[in-house]
Design a protein around this motif. Sequence first.
Motif, PDB file in Angstrom:
ATOM      1  N   HIS A  35       0.841  -1.200   0.000  1.00 21.78           N
ATOM      2  CA  HIS A  35       0.000   0.000   0.000  1.00 21.78           C
ATOM      3  C   HIS A  35       0.879   1.255   0.000  1.00 21.78           C
ATOM      4  O   HIS A  35       2.031   1.210   0.437  1.00 21.78           O
ATOM      5  N   PRO A  36       0.316   2.402  -0.419  1.00 19.75           N
ATOM      6  CA  PRO A  36       1.011   3.676  -0.179  1.00 19.75           C
ATOM      7  C   PRO A  36       0.992   3.942   1.336  1.00 19.75           C
ATOM      8  O   PRO A  36      -0.092   3.951   1.941  1.00 19.75           O
ATOM      9  N   GLN A  77       9.659   3.907  -0.712  1.00 15.68           N
ATOM     10  CA  GLN A  77       8.320   3.312  -0.736  1.00 15.68           C
ATOM     11  C   GLN A  77       7.357   4.013   0.210  1.00 15.68           C
ATOM     12  O   GLN A  77       6.149   4.021  -0.023  1.00 15.68           O
ATOM     13  N   SER A  78       7.863   4.555   1.306  1.00 16.11           N
ATOM     14  CA  SER A  78       7.026   5.151   2.348  1.00 16.11           C
ATOM     15  C   SER A  78       7.379   6.613   2.555  1.00 16.11           C
ATOM     16  O   SER A  78       8.516   7.028   2.329  1.00 16.11           O
ATOM     17  N   VAL A  79       6.390   7.375   3.005  1.00 11.35           N
ATOM     18  CA  VAL A  79       6.608   8.783   3.351  1.00 11.35           C
ATOM     19  C   VAL A  79       6.855   8.861   4.861  1.00 11.35           C
ATOM     20  O   VAL A  79       5.990   8.464   5.653  1.00 11.35           O
ATOM     21  N   LEU A  80       8.030   9.339   5.245  1.00 15.36           N
ATOM     22  CA  LEU A  80       8.384   9.478   6.660  1.00 15.36           C
ATOM     23  C   LEU A  80       8.405  10.959   7.000  1.00 15.36           C
ATOM     24  O   LEU A  80       9.092  11.739   6.337  1.00 15.36           O
ATOM     25  N   PHE A  81       7.653  11.340   8.043  1.00 15.10           N
ATOM     26  CA  PHE A  81       7.614  12.769   8.376  1.00 15.10           C
ATOM     27  C   PHE A  81       7.383  12.977   9.862  1.00 15.10           C
ATOM     28  O   PHE A  81       7.077  12.040  10.601  1.00 15.10           O
ATOM     29  N   ARG A 143      -6.776  10.951   4.479  1.00 14.93           N
ATOM     30  CA  ARG A 143      -7.876  10.173   3.917  1.00 14.93           C
ATOM     31  C   ARG A 143      -7.476   8.709   3.793  1.00 14.93           C
ATOM     32  O   ARG A 143      -7.625   8.062   2.759  1.00 14.93           O
ATOM     33  N   ALA A 144      -6.937   8.205   4.903  1.00 13.85           N
ATOM     34  CA  ALA A 144      -6.411   6.847   4.936  1.00 13.85           C
ATOM     35  C   ALA A 144      -7.526   5.814   4.876  1.00 13.85           C
ATOM     36  O   ALA A 144      -8.597   6.005   5.444  1.00 13.85           O
ATOM     37  N   ALA A 145      -7.224   4.708   4.206  1.00 16.27           N
ATOM     38  CA  ALA A 145      -8.159   3.582   4.190  1.00 16.27           C
ATOM     39  C   ALA A 145      -7.905   2.665   5.374  1.00 16.27           C
ATOM     40  O   ALA A 145      -8.828   2.063   5.909  1.00 16.27           O
ATOM     41  N   TRP A 146      -6.628   2.564   5.792  1.00 16.70           N
ATOM     42  CA  TRP A 146      -6.244   1.587   6.803  1.00 16.70           C
ATOM     43  C   TRP A 146      -5.337   2.204   7.851  1.00 16.70           C
ATOM     44  O   TRP A 146      -4.473   3.018   7.531  1.00 16.70           O
ATOM     45  N   VAL A 147      -5.532   1.764   9.087  1.00 18.26           N
ATOM     46  CA  VAL A 147      -4.643   2.164  10.179  1.00 18.26           C
ATOM     47  C   VAL A 147      -4.261   0.893  10.940  1.00 18.26           C
ATOM     48  O   VAL A 147      -5.117   0.264  11.574  1.00 18.26           O
ATOM     49  N   PRO A 148      -2.990   0.468  10.855  1.00 17.62           N
ATOM     50  CA  PRO A 148      -2.584  -0.748  11.572  1.00 17.62           C
ATOM     51  C   PRO A 148      -2.540  -0.510  13.078  1.00 17.62           C
ATOM     52  O   PRO A 148      -1.830   0.389  13.552  1.00 17.62           O
TER      53      PRO A 148
END
Length: 400
Positions: A35-36, A77-81, A143-148
Amino acid sequence: MFTERVVSGMRPTGALHLGHYHGALKNWVRLQSEHPCLFFVADWHALTTHYDSPDVIERNVWDMVVDWLAAGIDPQQSVLFIQSRVPEHAELHLLLSMSTPLGWLERVPTYKDQQEKLSDRDLATYGFLGYPLLQAADILMYRAAWVPVGEDQVPHIEITREIARRFNHLFGREPGFEDKAREAVKKLGSKRAKLYQELRTRYQEQGDETALEQGHELLELAQNLGMADRERLFGWLAGSRKIILAEPQALLTEASRMPGIDGQKMSKSYGNAIAMREAPESVTKKIRTMPTDPARVRRTDPGEPERCPVWQLHLVYSDNDTRDWVQKGCRSAGIGCLECKQPVIDAIIAEQQQFHERAQPYLDDPSLLRNIVADGCDKARKMAQETMRDVREAMGLAYD
């Protein structure tokens, strides 16, 4: 607008331990290839409980990001902020606070639980009461679809969904909404328009969740829809108004089985943790001095692995052959406790070797780390600005 984005964050508590790796980071590494993903340092959240000791936060921020990279989080692959470097989080938190009922925040299970656990701190603050709302803003911003999350965090996702639903109900009003939605349906083409109407009926009349998912997929693939029409049709599909903030779903993660060196859950506060990048000699010493089955007073006394904290580590790190060797050797006194511990020591040091290797470039040149985070903050802020443009417009704050 509606993507399969995954969003998650961690409070900067400093260098992470193996419990963090097995409980969260290993899952993040897997998710980033599916996933993004956006992963953020929740430094404002750290202030909700440590507002009186902010001096440690900066150091902890960078230590933690190094551990993320050491674990295998890939900035390609991932956005780190960092949360505080995207000030839109604070604005959305403020605007959501205008319409969030006070009782919703007071009933979050962790609110009273944390007050009891951290009774040595003064947590009678607005910031502590409002942290679930700030957490909601962190998620809804993208506007996330998923939150682990683990099971204990599911109530936070539920309140986030309720906040989004209430916001959309209050501010998703649009003059002539249904007429505009019907016009937007026509843009799908006759075949897709018919399917959209069928899916909408199935969901609204029968509560068919599959129909809702299929409707989302249909709209995602509709190339000829503008952003505004897409938002209208998402809202009309679900029987609501224009959807401005997407409702996220909890992505349940398997509970970490990583025990500390005393057999309890690994935690800094328990003093039983092994850091992800701990020195090999320190790891060896900690595990060699771990308590074992109290029944094994002498080397010749048989023991029971189920009573031994070291066995819990074997369950994480050893293969079936090694576990069989431990079970038989312990119960027959065929092996001593130091012999039993050695495979665990070897496995942890081998696992940590890759952490040390991945971390070293950032320790040698901290500017590499700063650049990754600066780039991530820029990407996150662009997404956040898009959301806030829509939020301000919906709330009547988009005047020039």
